[in-house]
Design a protein around this motif. Structure first.
Motif, short mmCIF file in Angstrom:
data_model
loop_
_atom_site.label_atom_id
_atom_site.label_comp_id
_atom_site.label_asym_id
_atom_site.label_seq_id
_atom_site.Cartn_x
_atom_site.Cartn_y
_atom_site.Cartn_z
N TYR A 197 0.83 -1.20 0.00
CA TYR A 197 0.00 0.00 0.00
C TYR A 197 0.87 1.25 0.00
O TYR A 197 0.47 2.31 -0.47
CB TYR A 197 -0.91 -0.02 1.23
CG TYR A 197 -2.12 0.87 1.14
CD1 TYR A 197 -3.31 0.40 0.56
CD2 TYR A 197 -2.11 2.18 1.61
CE1 TYR A 197 -4.43 1.20 0.47
CE2 TYR A 197 -3.23 2.98 1.52
CZ TYR A 197 -4.38 2.50 0.96
OH TYR A 197 -5.49 3.29 0.86
N TYR A 198 2.09 1.12 0.52
CA TYR A 198 3.01 2.24 0.60
C TYR A 198 3.30 2.86 -0.76
O TYR A 198 3.60 4.06 -0.89
CB TYR A 198 4.32 1.81 1.26
CG TYR A 198 5.15 0.84 0.44
CD1 TYR A 198 6.13 1.28 -0.43
CD2 TYR A 198 4.94 -0.54 0.56
CE1 TYR A 198 6.88 0.38 -1.18
CE2 TYR A 198 5.68 -1.44 -0.19
CZ TYR A 198 6.65 -0.97 -1.05
OH TYR A 198 7.38 -1.85 -1.80
N ARG A 243 5.25 16.16 2.06
CA ARG A 243 6.13 15.68 3.14
C ARG A 243 5.46 14.55 3.89
O ARG A 243 6.08 13.53 4.22
CB ARG A 243 6.48 16.83 4.09
CG ARG A 243 7.55 17.78 3.57
CD ARG A 243 8.15 18.61 4.70
NE ARG A 243 7.17 19.45 5.34
CZ ARG A 243 6.93 20.72 4.99
NH1 ARG A 243 7.61 21.28 3.99
NH2 ARG A 243 6.03 21.44 5.63
N ASN A 244 4.16 14.73 4.18
CA ASN A 244 3.41 13.68 4.88
C ASN A 244 3.33 12.41 4.05
O ASN A 244 3.36 11.30 4.58
CB ASN A 244 2.01 14.18 5.23
CG ASN A 244 1.99 15.14 6.39
OD1 ASN A 244 2.96 15.19 7.17
ND2 ASN A 244 0.94 15.91 6.53
N LYS A 272 4.48 8.87 5.39
CA LYS A 272 3.54 7.75 5.41
C LYS A 272 4.06 6.59 4.56
O LYS A 272 3.96 5.43 4.94
CB LYS A 272 2.16 8.20 4.91
CG LYS A 272 1.44 9.13 5.86
CD LYS A 272 0.13 9.62 5.24
CE LYS A 272 -0.59 10.60 6.15
NZ LYS A 272 -1.82 11.14 5.52
N GLY A 273 4.61 6.91 3.39
CA GLY A 273 5.14 5.88 2.53
C GLY A 273 6.26 5.09 3.19
O GLY A 273 6.32 3.86 3.08
N LEU A 295 -1.93 -0.62 9.67
CA LEU A 295 -1.99 0.81 9.39
C LEU A 295 -3.21 1.18 8.57
O LEU A 295 -3.82 2.23 8.79
CB LEU A 295 -0.72 1.26 8.66
CG LEU A 295 0.57 1.18 9.45
CD1 LEU A 295 1.75 1.59 8.58
CD2 LEU A 295 0.51 2.07 10.69
N ILE A 296 -3.57 0.31 7.64
CA ILE A 296 -4.75 0.57 6.82
C ILE A 296 -6.00 0.65 7.70
O ILE A 296 -6.84 1.54 7.53
CB ILE A 296 -4.91 -0.52 5.74
CG1 ILE A 296 -3.73 -0.46 4.76
CG2 ILE A 296 -6.22 -0.35 4.97
CD1 ILE A 296 -3.72 -1.57 3.74
#
Length: 285
Positions: free
Chosen positions: A210-211, A239-240, A244-245, A260-261
């Protein structure tokens, strides 16, 4: 207010690309709507699997359904901008090919838009589901005391608006993977955005890696920052996305990215989760 039923006033549009696993369920959820006087456009983006055959099979059985296919793969933004040019009804409802609508979605959104013409775009709350049609959570907590909420953005496939709004506000095709976020940012000051807080949608979120979606969204970074003169909001957005990635990537290495999902959602208690799953199961049977 009762919805006029003598003329077709709403079109549901589903763009699809290689959606063989879930397209039939998405179309079925249109067929089971309590409001039945609609048109459905199935817009193919050059699928190479059996998606187009599935779409044509449904169209052959129901005159309300039409299939558009030019055999080319253009990308989602292009197809989203193509849709309003194909629509002849006053209202247009979005939907993605892997999601499922609650049976009352169209009826309830139309009622609100007709009763409140000051609303430009109306979305809904949504349950999130995985690839097994299991409910994982609720996108936003809601109360019956607050049926409508002013918002700055939406769960993209839940929106409905007058077709002319989509014509006046096209997606930026260069904002790849963030077409919706860019559209909300560009139009929320000039448009009245409201969300129906009742969950009338089953929004599918699942899968490994998902990243990659966060990193992919940053491919439009240079273009967007140039377009908006290095706006601080967009700088923070990108940046976020990188942060997150990276976090999602780390969780993916250990095979726990799904944690996380799920945290993106409001978690339901055991009874609420069981009730939501039972309702979805009954719809799909």
């Amino acid at each position: 207010m009762e919805i006029p039923n003598n003329n077709i006033i709403v079109t549901i549009a589903i763009p699809f690309y290689n959606a063989v696993d879930f397209l039939a369920q998405a179309i079925d959820s249109v067929l089971w709507q309590t409001y039945t006087n609609w048109q459905l456009i199935l817009l193919d983006d050059g699928s190479t699997d059996a998606s187009l055959a599935i779409a044509k099979d449904y169209a052959a059985k129901d005159k309300r359904i039409s299939v558009i296919s030019d055999g080319q793969n253009k990308n989602l933004g292009y197809r989203l901008n193509q849709i309003p040019s194909l629509v002849t009804t006053e209202y247009l409802a979005r939907m993605d090919a892997d999601d499922i609508m609650h049976p009352q979605r169209i009826e309830k959104q139309l009622n609100i838009l007709i009763a409140h013409p000051e609303i430009d775009v109306l979305g809904t709350n949504a349950y999130t589901i995985n690839e097994k049609n299991e409910v994982d959570g609720l996108r936003q907590e809601y109360s019956l005391n607050q049926p409508l909420k002013k918002v700055k953005g939406f769960i993209h496939p839940t929106i409905m608006a007058k077709t002319q709004w989509f014509r006046n506000n096209p997606y930026d095709v260069k904002a790849v993977r963030i077409e919706d976020a860019e559209l909300w940012y560009r139009t929320n000051q000039s448009s009245n955005f409201m969300m129906l807080m009742e969950p009338l949608f089953f929004y599918r979120e699942f899968g490994g890696e998902y990243y990659k979606k966060y990193f992919k969204a940053n491919e439009a970074k240079t273009y967007i920052l140039n377009k908006y003169d290095s706006n601080e909001d967009w700088k923070l957005f990108f940046r976020n996305n990188i942060l997150k990635g990276c976090v999602y990537s780390l969780y993916n290495i250990f095979g726990v990215e799904k944690i996380l999902i799920k945290k993106r959602n409001f978690l339901l208690n055991k009874d609420e989760l069981e009730r939501a799953n039972t309702n979805l199961k009954n719809l799909l049977e």
